[in-house]
Structure formats: C-alpha cells, structure tokens
Design a protein around this motif. Sequence first.
Motif, PDB file in Angstrom:
ATOM      1  N   SER A 324      35.149  41.515  42.325  1.00  0.00           N
ATOM      2  CA  SER A 324      35.566  40.518  41.341  1.00  0.00           C
ATOM      3  C   SER A 324      35.147  40.927  39.932  1.00  0.00           C
ATOM      4  O   SER A 324      35.932  40.809  38.980  1.00  0.00           O
ATOM      5  CB  SER A 324      34.976  39.156  41.701  1.00  0.00           C
ATOM      6  OG  SER A 324      35.296  38.185  40.735  1.00  0.00           O
ATOM      7  N   GLU A 325      33.911  41.409  39.806  1.00  0.00           N
ATOM      8  CA  GLU A 325      33.454  41.859  38.492  1.00  0.00           C
ATOM      9  C   GLU A 325      34.256  43.060  38.008  1.00  0.00           C
ATOM     10  O   GLU A 325      34.563  43.182  36.812  1.00  0.00           O
ATOM     11  CB  GLU A 325      31.968  42.214  38.554  1.00  0.00           C
ATOM     12  CG  GLU A 325      31.051  41.037  38.833  1.00  0.00           C
ATOM     13  CD  GLU A 325      31.059  40.036  37.692  1.00  0.00           C
ATOM     14  OE1 GLU A 325      31.331  40.447  36.539  1.00  0.00           O
ATOM     15  OE2 GLU A 325      30.782  38.849  37.951  1.00  0.00           O
ATOM     16  N   LEU A 326      34.628  43.968  38.916  1.00  0.00           N
ATOM     17  CA  LEU A 326      35.441  45.114  38.509  1.00  0.00           C
ATOM     18  C   LEU A 326      36.813  44.673  38.014  1.00  0.00           C
ATOM     19  O   LEU A 326      37.339  45.213  37.024  1.00  0.00           O
ATOM     20  CB  LEU A 326      35.592  46.084  39.688  1.00  0.00           C
ATOM     21  CG  LEU A 326      34.388  46.989  39.995  1.00  0.00           C
ATOM     22  CD1 LEU A 326      34.639  47.776  41.286  1.00  0.00           C
ATOM     23  CD2 LEU A 326      34.115  47.944  38.843  1.00  0.00           C
ATOM     24  N   HIS A 327      37.411  43.684  38.700  1.00  0.00           N
ATOM     25  CA  HIS A 327      38.721  43.192  38.258  1.00  0.00           C
ATOM     26  C   HIS A 327      38.645  42.558  36.873  1.00  0.00           C
ATOM     27  O   HIS A 327      39.600  42.632  36.086  1.00  0.00           O
ATOM     28  CB  HIS A 327      39.250  42.176  39.265  1.00  0.00           C
ATOM     29  CG  HIS A 327      39.676  42.797  40.554  1.00  0.00           C
ATOM     30  ND1 HIS A 327      39.832  42.071  41.710  1.00  0.00           N
ATOM     31  CD2 HIS A 327      39.958  44.083  40.877  1.00  0.00           C
ATOM     32  CE1 HIS A 327      40.205  42.893  42.687  1.00  0.00           C
ATOM     33  NE2 HIS A 327      40.279  44.117  42.203  1.00  0.00           N
ATOM     34  N   GLU A 328      37.537  41.957  36.545  1.00  0.00           N
ATOM     35  CA  GLU A 328      37.377  41.355  35.224  1.00  0.00           C
ATOM     36  C   GLU A 328      37.074  42.404  34.163  1.00  0.00           C
ATOM     37  O   GLU A 328      37.469  42.264  32.996  1.00  0.00           O
ATOM     38  CB  GLU A 328      36.260  40.312  35.257  1.00  0.00           C
ATOM     39  CG  GLU A 328      36.584  39.104  36.133  1.00  0.00           C
ATOM     40  CD  GLU A 328      35.438  38.109  36.158  1.00  0.00           C
ATOM     41  OE1 GLU A 328      34.426  38.365  35.463  1.00  0.00           O
ATOM     42  OE2 GLU A 328      35.544  37.082  36.868  1.00  0.00           O
ATOM     43  N   TRP A 329      36.365  43.453  34.544  1.00  0.00           N
ATOM     44  CA  TRP A 329      35.922  44.440  33.554  1.00  0.00           C
ATOM     45  C   TRP A 329      37.010  45.458  33.226  1.00  0.00           C
ATOM     46  O   TRP A 329      37.165  45.882  32.083  1.00  0.00           O
ATOM     47  CB  TRP A 329      34.686  45.164  34.084  1.00  0.00           C
ATOM     48  CG  TRP A 329      34.242  46.307  33.216  1.00  0.00           C
ATOM     49  CD1 TRP A 329      33.554  46.233  32.043  1.00  0.00           C
ATOM     50  CD2 TRP A 329      34.491  47.694  33.465  1.00  0.00           C
ATOM     51  NE1 TRP A 329      33.343  47.483  31.522  1.00  0.00           N
ATOM     52  CE2 TRP A 329      33.908  48.410  32.389  1.00  0.00           C
ATOM     53  CE3 TRP A 329      35.127  48.401  34.471  1.00  0.00           C
ATOM     54  CZ2 TRP A 329      33.955  49.785  32.302  1.00  0.00           C
ATOM     55  CZ3 TRP A 329      35.181  49.778  34.385  1.00  0.00           C
ATOM     56  CH2 TRP A 329      34.603  50.449  33.316  1.00  0.00           C
TER      57      TRP A 329
END
Length: 477
Positions: A324-329
């Motif tokens: 999830s954090e990768l998709h946001e970053w």
Amino acid sequence: MLALLHQTHAPFVVTALAMVFTAERPSVAVADAHAEIDDALQQLRAAGYGEDDNQPLPAGNARDLCRQWVQAGWLVRHVSDGDVEMYRLSAHGVGALEVAGRVGGVRTRVSESRVRTLLQAIERLAQDADPDVMSRISRLHEEILQRQRELARLERGGEVETVPDEQLLEAAENVLHLARELPADFARVAESIKAVQRDVVAELRHDVRPTGEVLREYLERGKQILDATPEGRAFAGALRLIGDPAQIHNLWSQLRTVLRHKFTELLSDQQRRELADISRRVEQGVKEVLAAQRQASHVITTQVRNHDPLRDRQVDELLRNVMSELHEWVPASRRGEPVEPLRRLPVADIGHLRQRTSELRPPQPPAPLREWEETEDVTTADTRAWGGPRYAELEEHLVTFAGGEGSVDVVAAFRAADEDLRRPVDLLGLLEIAHDAGMTETDEVTTVDTVRPDGTRRRFALGGVVAANPADRNGER
C-alpha cells in the motif's frame, strides 16, 4: 472435459495425450513429454497437416502447449519422489480420453450381460435396503437350496452348461465398458483429496483460534482426509473390496482364465490388452489414491507444525502495508530520486515474555537413604544364587566329565551337571570356559533346559560345541 473435446484442435490434443500417457506410463517427465509432442508436431507439419485447413494444428511448441493444457486443467504438473518434474493427466483429461476411446471403439449394445448387471445391482440394492430379517432368511434358504440342487446334479454326472461364444463376447465387452470408467474415477478421487488439502491449508492460514485448538483439529482432519469428500468416502467403501492383495490376485487369476478361452479370439488385440490390464489398472489406481492421501496428510501436518497462524497473519498484514505504501509513493516519485532503504522491517509488539517455564516450587532433593545397621540379618544365599556364573565349579565339572579324554561335548556336560549348576548364567559361563580352552562348533542345533533359582525352567537352543579338555590347558595331564 467438454472444453477439451469441443475445441478446434481436439483431434490433435486427444491423440497427443493418448500417445504420451498410457496405462503403463501414467506419469511422464516434463522433458520427455515436451520431446515426444514436439516430434509429433514436426512429423504432422512435414506431412502437410495444419496448412490450408487440413486438420488444423495448434501454434507454438510443445512447452507452450503443455503450459496451456495445465492452465486448462487437462494436465497436472507435480514433483516425483526423485525431485523430477512430471506431467500426469487430470480427471478431466482422463475422462476426455475415455470418451474418445468409447466413440472410436466398439459400440456398447443392449445385451444380456448388461441387463443382467443392471438387474443384479438393483437386486443387491433392494436386499441391502430391506431391514426385514425374515425376508433375508428366506432368500438365503432359497439360494442354499439352489446351490445344493446344482451340486447334486453335478455329482450325479451332470454336465456343466456351456455358454455360447457370442454371449461370452457380449459379457467381455460389458466388462471392458465398466473397466474404462475406473481410471477417471480414481483420478477424480485423488484430485478431490488434493482439493481438500488446499482448502485445509488455506483455512489454516486464516484461522484466528488458539494455536493448540487449531493443531488438534487440523491434525485430525489430516488423518481423516479420505472421508472428507463424497468421492473419498465412496472410494473407502470400494477399497474394502479391492484393497486386499488376495482379492487383486484372484482378479488377476480370473482374467487369465478368461483370456485362455477360445472366444477371446473374437476380440480385437486392443480389447484383449485392455482385458489383461484390468487388474493392474485397478491396483495402480488404488496406489495413486493412497499416495494422494499420504501426501495430503503430510502437507497438512507439516503446515500445522511449521506455521503459526498468528505469525502468518502478521506477516500478511505487514506485506499488505508495504504494498500500500509503495502504491502511494510510486506516483509521486521522480526518476533518479534517491530512496532511503529500509534497513529492517518493524516487528510486532508482543509485550513481556515468560522468562522461566519451570515449576514455581524449588526442586527438592531425594529422600535420604535409610541407615543400614550391621546387626541386621542379610540373606546372602539367595543373592548368590541369582548372581553370575560359578566359573570354578563349572571348570571342575567340565574336567571331571571329560575324564581322560582330550575333548568334551559342552552340551552333554551341561545336561549332566547338578541342578544348581544348570542356571542360564551357568550355560554362558560354561561356553566362556570352552572358548578359553579352545572349542569347535558343529552344524548340529540342540536345546538345553536351564533351571532358575526360583525353580522355573527355560529352554535355549544353541549350536553344538566341542571343547578341549581344560585340564590340558592347565597342565594337569
């Protein structure tokens, strides 16, 4: 199965699978299957097939085709015990080959054999469903009377009624029709067991109950996996009939008897081979299902023992957070932008662990031994009687029994000894003395009776032993 039979390239797929997978070779190494299918494709294309709508052939090489067949559910890829990747037909693939074989082979007819099989099955079903004791007794008495009349007729010199070859041929075709269904049935049972295995492992990974409760339940399900599906329960019932090696041997003997009859000349070569292979195909199908059961039980047991549901769930949540954090970053990042690496993943806060698992009460030393007083009466006779061999008395008895001879029979000397010298330990002691004096073993096997100090007897078997006279070794002669 229908998707395989209805596709455009069904003739090639069915022919290729039937060529590679046979009753003698149910599993084929991946490399061997690719080589054989590639060779078949090259021969067909060289002969002009696949051009101008002349029996269209699928595009691609054998590796691509096998991958498509695995995805379609016609092949199953697995690893053998020798760590070799293998292909085997799925239940759908076996069923498609059986359908194609029946269509291309001898058509089944409404014959006396098929109708009799149906009537016997209905009769047996009615008998098993009828709980009336008196009707069961009446049927048994009627069967006994019929058997007795037939036996009396044959004993009076009556002839065995012969069956026409045409009727025997119909019965053999009916047997082959029934036997062709068995490979697909066995494959369906094995695949249903593997489906249960996948469901159990998936449920285990998402279980939120305490680990101890999960362990008990899933270990039990792993042991009883054969009873978890309707196919497995049906197979367990059939296994009581065909799982006995004696039953398989009887089936093999009966098939040999049938094949020796002259009516089998009316069968084609393929039908005779199928008839001869029935017992082996049954045995092979049973082994395949039992192997699937053992593998499923092993997988479930290993999953339960090596995986903690709570820990697996925490790892899954952590990985989902990372994604999830990768998709946001990623959308907000720029090319060439430096990224600070994550040195280590965060760990779950588990609070305070127990530091000691031993008993709360301190360990207590054993109770002290009771002081022994010298004035107490200790019976040494009984203790000595249960002790080791009496070497001095045994050697003296062996010398006396030998007399002036240079050799002596150890077994005969032991039998001639007094009862207090015929304990089990004295037999060992006598053999030790004979070994030290020099002995020769004979081929004779004999038995001796020994007497324990409590009067009980025990018989020993030993090889014959001839020993040198101990007096010669001691220089007495």
